[in-house]
Design a protein around this motif. Structure first.
Motif, PDB file in Angstrom:
ATOM      1  N   ASN A   8     -33.444  45.444  36.163  1.00 26.44           N
ATOM      2  CA  ASN A   8     -33.917  44.521  34.893  1.00 26.44           C
ATOM      3  C   ASN A   8     -34.519  43.413  35.485  1.00 26.44           C
ATOM      4  O   ASN A   8     -35.484  42.797  34.905  1.00 26.44           O
ATOM      5  N   ARG A   9     -34.187  42.918  36.541  1.00 23.67           N
ATOM      6  CA  ARG A   9     -34.869  41.824  37.008  1.00 23.67           C
ATOM      7  C   ARG A   9     -36.141  42.185  37.457  1.00 23.67           C
ATOM      8  O   ARG A   9     -37.038  41.444  37.585  1.00 23.67           O
ATOM      9  N   LEU A  59     -32.595  52.649  30.965  1.00 24.65           N
ATOM     10  CA  LEU A  59     -32.185  53.561  29.936  1.00 24.65           C
ATOM     11  C   LEU A  59     -31.468  54.823  30.038  1.00 24.65           C
ATOM     12  O   LEU A  59     -30.342  55.093  29.681  1.00 24.65           O
ATOM     13  N   ALA A  60     -31.861  55.679  31.252  1.00 27.25           N
ATOM     14  CA  ALA A  60     -31.346  56.756  31.771  1.00 27.25           C
ATOM     15  C   ALA A  60     -30.136  56.489  32.388  1.00 27.25           C
ATOM     16  O   ALA A  60     -28.978  57.346  32.181  1.00 27.25           O
ATOM     17  N   PRO A  65     -32.897  47.587  29.009  1.00 23.46           N
ATOM     18  CA  PRO A  65     -33.916  46.702  29.469  1.00 23.46           C
ATOM     19  C   PRO A  65     -34.142  45.389  28.865  1.00 23.46           C
ATOM     20  O   PRO A  65     -33.949  45.451  27.322  1.00 23.46           O
ATOM     21  N   PRO A  66     -34.610  44.490  29.416  1.00 20.69           N
ATOM     22  CA  PRO A  66     -35.146  43.281  28.741  1.00 20.69           C
ATOM     23  C   PRO A  66     -36.439  43.468  27.828  1.00 20.69           C
ATOM     24  O   PRO A  66     -37.172  44.261  28.167  1.00 20.69           O
ATOM     25  N   GLY A  74     -36.191  34.499  32.035  1.00 22.05           N
ATOM     26  CA  GLY A  74     -35.032  34.005  32.477  1.00 22.05           C
ATOM     27  C   GLY A  74     -34.424  34.813  33.756  1.00 22.05           C
ATOM     28  O   GLY A  74     -33.760  34.401  34.475  1.00 22.05           O
ATOM     29  N   LEU A  75     -34.697  36.234  33.833  1.00 22.28           N
ATOM     30  CA  LEU A  75     -34.416  37.084  34.811  1.00 22.28           C
ATOM     31  C   LEU A  75     -35.267  37.124  36.108  1.00 22.28           C
ATOM     32  O   LEU A  75     -34.903  37.426  36.965  1.00 22.28           O
TER      33      LEU A  75
END
Length: 143
Positions: A8-9, A59-60, A65-66, A74-75
């Motif tokens: 996600n980052r 997702l898998a 996810p953002p 923010g990430l």
């Protein structure tokens, strides 16, 4: 930070990079305009593809996810474009950003590999390979 959080980052980083590259694409001027204008477009298209691949991997892995710019800002490790950069400053900033991405992708790929998550490790290694080529090109431009 677990693998999904690290992915996600990277989604956030590539979203910030995508916006930055659009900004540079629209604002670049000077003797390198034609070269950089086209290159920035090529790179923002690739950043968007990386974002999609990363989100689908999250997702898998049954993560989320953002999905907002606020979440991404923010990430992300990368910062937004400041505005008013010269062509050389744009390239210098991108060289720094690519260096951060390479380092973080390498770290996350190693952790994914250790966790037995070869698909994630392989995907991130592929991204790293492309970015290492970009880093070389950016350094060559600045030399």
């Amino acid at each position: 930070m677990n693998i999904t959080e690290q992915l996600n980052r990277q989604i956030a980083n590539f979203q910030v990079l995508n916006f930055k590259l659009h900004h540079y694409h629209w604002r670049v001027s000077g003797p390198h305009f034609f070269t950089l204008h086209a290159k920035f477009e090529e790179w923002y298209d690739r950043a968007a593809a990386y974002t999609d691949d990363l989100a689908e991997r999250v997702l898998a892995l049954q993560g989320e996810p953002p999905v907002t710019l606020q979440q991404c800002l923010g990430l992300a490790s990368l910062k937004e474009a400041a505005g008013g950069e010269t062509a050389e400053q744009m390239v210098r900033t991108l060289a720094e950003d690519v260096s951060i991405l390479i380092s973080e992708l390498k770290e996350t790929a190693a952790e994914a590999d250790e966790a037995g998550d070869r698909p994630t490790a392989d995907m991130l290694t592929d991204f790293q390979t492309e970015l290492e080529k970009d880093a070389w090109m950016l350094r060559a431009f600045l030399a």
